[in-house]
Motif scaffolding. Structure first.
Motif, PDB file in Angstrom:
ATOM      1  N   THR A   1      -6.785 -11.075  -2.521  1.00  0.00           N
ATOM      2  CA  THR A   1      -7.196  -9.804  -1.946  1.00  0.00           C
ATOM      3  C   THR A   1      -6.229  -9.341  -0.871  1.00  0.00           C
ATOM      4  O   THR A   1      -5.749 -10.136  -0.067  1.00  0.00           O
ATOM      5  N   LEU A   2      -5.988  -8.052  -0.883  1.00  0.00           N
ATOM      6  CA  LEU A   2      -5.123  -7.371   0.070  1.00  0.00           C
ATOM      7  C   LEU A   2      -5.976  -6.405   0.884  1.00  0.00           C
ATOM      8  O   LEU A   2      -6.927  -5.815   0.362  1.00  0.00           O
ATOM      9  N   TYR A   3      -5.629  -6.236   2.150  1.00  0.00           N
ATOM     10  CA  TYR A   3      -6.387  -5.355   3.026  1.00  0.00           C
ATOM     11  C   TYR A   3      -5.448  -4.377   3.740  1.00  0.00           C
ATOM     12  O   TYR A   3      -4.276  -4.659   3.952  1.00  0.00           O
ATOM     13  N   LEU A   4      -6.024  -3.239   4.130  1.00  0.00           N
ATOM     14  CA  LEU A   4      -5.326  -2.319   5.006  1.00  0.00           C
ATOM     15  C   LEU A   4      -6.339  -1.792   6.013  1.00  0.00           C
ATOM     16  O   LEU A   4      -7.257  -1.038   5.646  1.00  0.00           O
ATOM     17  N   GLN A   5      -6.209  -2.229   7.241  1.00  0.00           N
ATOM     18  CA  GLN A   5      -7.055  -1.735   8.313  1.00  0.00           C
ATOM     19  C   GLN A   5      -6.365  -0.518   8.920  1.00  0.00           C
ATOM     20  O   GLN A   5      -5.231  -0.607   9.398  1.00  0.00           O
ATOM     21  N   MET A   6      -7.055   0.609   8.900  1.00  0.00           N
ATOM     22  CA  MET A   6      -6.485   1.852   9.388  1.00  0.00           C
ATOM     23  C   MET A   6      -7.288   2.336  10.588  1.00  0.00           C
ATOM     24  O   MET A   6      -8.478   2.629  10.458  1.00  0.00           O
ATOM     25  N   ASN A   7      -6.642   2.388  11.727  1.00  0.00           N
ATOM     26  CA  ASN A   7      -7.276   2.841  12.967  1.00  0.00           C
ATOM     27  C   ASN A   7      -6.599   4.119  13.451  1.00  0.00           C
ATOM     28  O   ASN A   7      -5.517   4.468  12.999  1.00  0.00           O
ATOM     29  N   SER A   8      -7.245   4.780  14.372  1.00  0.00           N
ATOM     30  CA  SER A   8      -6.706   6.019  14.962  1.00  0.00           C
ATOM     31  C   SER A   8      -6.241   6.981  13.877  1.00  0.00           C
ATOM     32  O   SER A   8      -5.134   7.528  13.937  1.00  0.00           O
ATOM     33  N   LEU A   9      -7.074   7.173  12.897  1.00  0.00           N
ATOM     34  CA  LEU A   9      -6.704   7.996  11.750  1.00  0.00           C
ATOM     35  C   LEU A   9      -6.451   9.444  12.150  1.00  0.00           C
ATOM     36  O   LEU A   9      -7.083   9.988  13.070  1.00  0.00           O
ATOM     37  N   LYS A  10      -5.517  10.049  11.438  1.00  0.00           N
ATOM     38  CA  LYS A  10      -5.133  11.436  11.678  1.00  0.00           C
ATOM     39  C   LYS A  10      -5.314  12.240  10.391  1.00  0.00           C
ATOM     40  O   LYS A  10      -5.258  11.670   9.290  1.00  0.00           O
ATOM     41  N   PRO A  11      -5.496  13.527  10.501  1.00  0.00           N
ATOM     42  CA  PRO A  11      -5.638  14.341   9.282  1.00  0.00           C
ATOM     43  C   PRO A  11      -4.463  14.166   8.326  1.00  0.00           C
ATOM     44  O   PRO A  11      -4.655  14.216   7.100  1.00  0.00           O
ATOM     45  N   GLU A  12      -3.285  13.925   8.848  1.00  0.00           N
ATOM     46  CA  GLU A  12      -2.120  13.744   7.984  1.00  0.00           C
ATOM     47  C   GLU A  12      -2.128  12.421   7.232  1.00  0.00           C
ATOM     48  O   GLU A  12      -1.258  12.184   6.384  1.00  0.00           O
ATOM     49  N   ASP A  13      -3.082  11.558   7.509  1.00  0.00           N
ATOM     50  CA  ASP A  13      -3.244  10.335   6.720  1.00  0.00           C
ATOM     51  C   ASP A  13      -4.029  10.597   5.437  1.00  0.00           C
ATOM     52  O   ASP A  13      -4.154   9.709   4.590  1.00  0.00           O
ATOM     53  N   THR A  14      -4.555  11.780   5.298  1.00  0.00           N
ATOM     54  CA  THR A  14      -5.302  12.128   4.096  1.00  0.00           C
ATOM     55  C   THR A  14      -4.415  12.064   2.868  1.00  0.00           C
ATOM     56  O   THR A  14      -3.348  12.688   2.817  1.00  0.00           O
ATOM     57  N   ALA A  15      -4.826  11.258   1.901  1.00  0.00           N
ATOM     58  CA  ALA A  15      -4.029  11.051   0.696  1.00  0.00           C
ATOM     59  C   ALA A  15      -4.787  10.141  -0.258  1.00  0.00           C
ATOM     60  O   ALA A  15      -5.809   9.556   0.103  1.00  0.00           O
ATOM     61  N   MET A  16      -4.256  10.018  -1.462  1.00  0.00           N
ATOM     62  CA  MET A  16      -4.695   8.981  -2.379  1.00  0.00           C
ATOM     63  C   MET A  16      -3.900   7.730  -2.029  1.00  0.00           C
ATOM     64  O   MET A  16      -2.671   7.785  -1.933  1.00  0.00           O
ATOM     65  N   TYR A  17      -4.602   6.638  -1.827  1.00  0.00           N
ATOM     66  CA  TYR A  17      -3.963   5.383  -1.469  1.00  0.00           C
ATOM     67  C   TYR A  17      -3.974   4.432  -2.662  1.00  0.00           C
ATOM     68  O   TYR A  17      -5.001   4.286  -3.341  1.00  0.00           O
ATOM     69  N   TYR A  18      -2.837   3.794  -2.877  1.00  0.00           N
ATOM     70  CA  TYR A  18      -2.670   2.895  -4.013  1.00  0.00           C
ATOM     71  C   TYR A  18      -2.242   1.508  -3.532  1.00  0.00           C
ATOM     72  O   TYR A  18      -1.423   1.381  -2.621  1.00  0.00           O
ATOM     73  N   CYS A  19      -2.755   0.511  -4.196  1.00  0.00           N
ATOM     74  CA  CYS A  19      -2.343  -0.876  -4.001  1.00  0.00           C
ATOM     75  C   CYS A  19      -1.405  -1.237  -5.147  1.00  0.00           C
ATOM     76  O   CYS A  19      -1.634  -0.827  -6.293  1.00  0.00           O
ATOM     77  N   ALA A  20      -0.357  -1.976  -4.857  1.00  0.00           N
ATOM     78  CA  ALA A  20       0.596  -2.330  -5.897  1.00  0.00           C
ATOM     79  C   ALA A  20       1.166  -3.721  -5.659  1.00  0.00           C
ATOM     80  O   ALA A  20       1.237  -4.181  -4.519  1.00  0.00           O
TER      81      ALA A  20
ATOM     82  N   TRP B   1       0.866  -1.184   0.000  1.00  0.00           N
ATOM     83  CA  TRP B   1       0.000   0.000   0.000  1.00  0.00           C
ATOM     84  C   TRP B   1       0.902   1.232   0.000  1.00  0.00           C
ATOM     85  O   TRP B   1       1.814   1.330   0.817  1.00  0.00           O
ATOM     86  N   PHE B   2       0.597   2.153  -0.888  1.00  0.00           N
ATOM     87  CA  PHE B   2       1.317   3.409  -0.986  1.00  0.00           C
ATOM     88  C   PHE B   2       0.311   4.545  -0.854  1.00  0.00           C
ATOM     89  O   PHE B   2      -0.883   4.342  -1.015  1.00  0.00           O
ATOM     90  N   ARG B   3       0.816   5.733  -0.586  1.00  0.00           N
ATOM     91  CA  ARG B   3      -0.066   6.889  -0.569  1.00  0.00           C
ATOM     92  C   ARG B   3       0.677   8.115  -1.081  1.00  0.00           C
ATOM     93  O   ARG B   3       1.899   8.190  -1.028  1.00  0.00           O
ATOM     94  N   GLN B   4      -0.125   9.041  -1.576  1.00  0.00           N
ATOM     95  CA  GLN B   4       0.446  10.288  -2.071  1.00  0.00           C
ATOM     96  C   GLN B   4      -0.514  11.422  -1.769  1.00  0.00           C
ATOM     97  O   GLN B   4      -1.674  11.402  -2.196  1.00  0.00           O
ATOM     98  N   ALA B   5      -0.032  12.374  -1.023  1.00  0.00           N
ATOM     99  CA  ALA B   5      -0.810  13.564  -0.705  1.00  0.00           C
ATOM    100  C   ALA B   5      -0.440  14.669  -1.687  1.00  0.00           C
ATOM    101  O   ALA B   5       0.652  14.647  -2.264  1.00  0.00           O
ATOM    102  N   PRO B   6      -1.325  15.621  -1.897  1.00  0.00           N
ATOM    103  CA  PRO B   6      -1.033  16.703  -2.842  1.00  0.00           C
ATOM    104  C   PRO B   6       0.277  17.413  -2.490  1.00  0.00           C
ATOM    105  O   PRO B   6       0.512  17.771  -1.341  1.00  0.00           O
TER     106      PRO B   6
END
Length: 123
Positions: A78-97, A36-41
């Motif tokens: 299938t791949l999963y990503l469970q995200m808990n305790s989310l923070k505003p800085e987690d905001t991004a486009m998330y990609y599976c690869a 899992w990757f992510r990219q914020a603006p």
């Protein structure tokens, strides 16, 4: 041909949870490490987590440790990503690869990518 498709992301409040999933087809799934990757603006793409072919080993971005959990079901491709305790800085486009054989922290060596799914953390 190979297809990698992420589920819809979504909007969560700070402290909330989201679960992403990703299905890959057209490749021998159990021979590929998945990430899992992510990219914020305005920021570079970064690896959030990567899991080994068997699912027995995983690595995480420091800021994701203890909050995110990666897992895979090889019977369902299938791949999963469970995200808990989310923070505003987690905001991004998330990609599976997918990358043949081994995980890597470098996005450029992953050969197959999903289209991305937006995760927004905001009150």
């Amino acid at each position: 041909q190979v297809q990698v498709v992420e589920s819809a992301g979504g909007l969560a409040q700070p402290g909330g949870s989201l679960r992403l999933s990703c299905t890959a087809s057209g490749l021998p799934y159990a021979t590929y490490a998945m990430g899992w990757f992510r990219q914020a603006p305005g920021k570079e793409r970064e690896v959030v987590s990567c899991i080994s072919r068997s699912g027995t080993e995983a690595a995480y971005l420091d800021s994701a440790k203890g909050r995110f959990t990666i897992s895979r079901d090889n019977a369902k491709n299938t791949l999963y990503l469970q995200m808990n305790s989310l923070k505003p800085e987690d905001t991004a486009m998330y990609y599976c690869a997918a990358r043949y054989a081994y995980c890597s922290a470098s996005w450029s060596v992953f050969g197959y990518w999903g289209q991305g799914t937006q995760v927004t953390v905001s009150s």
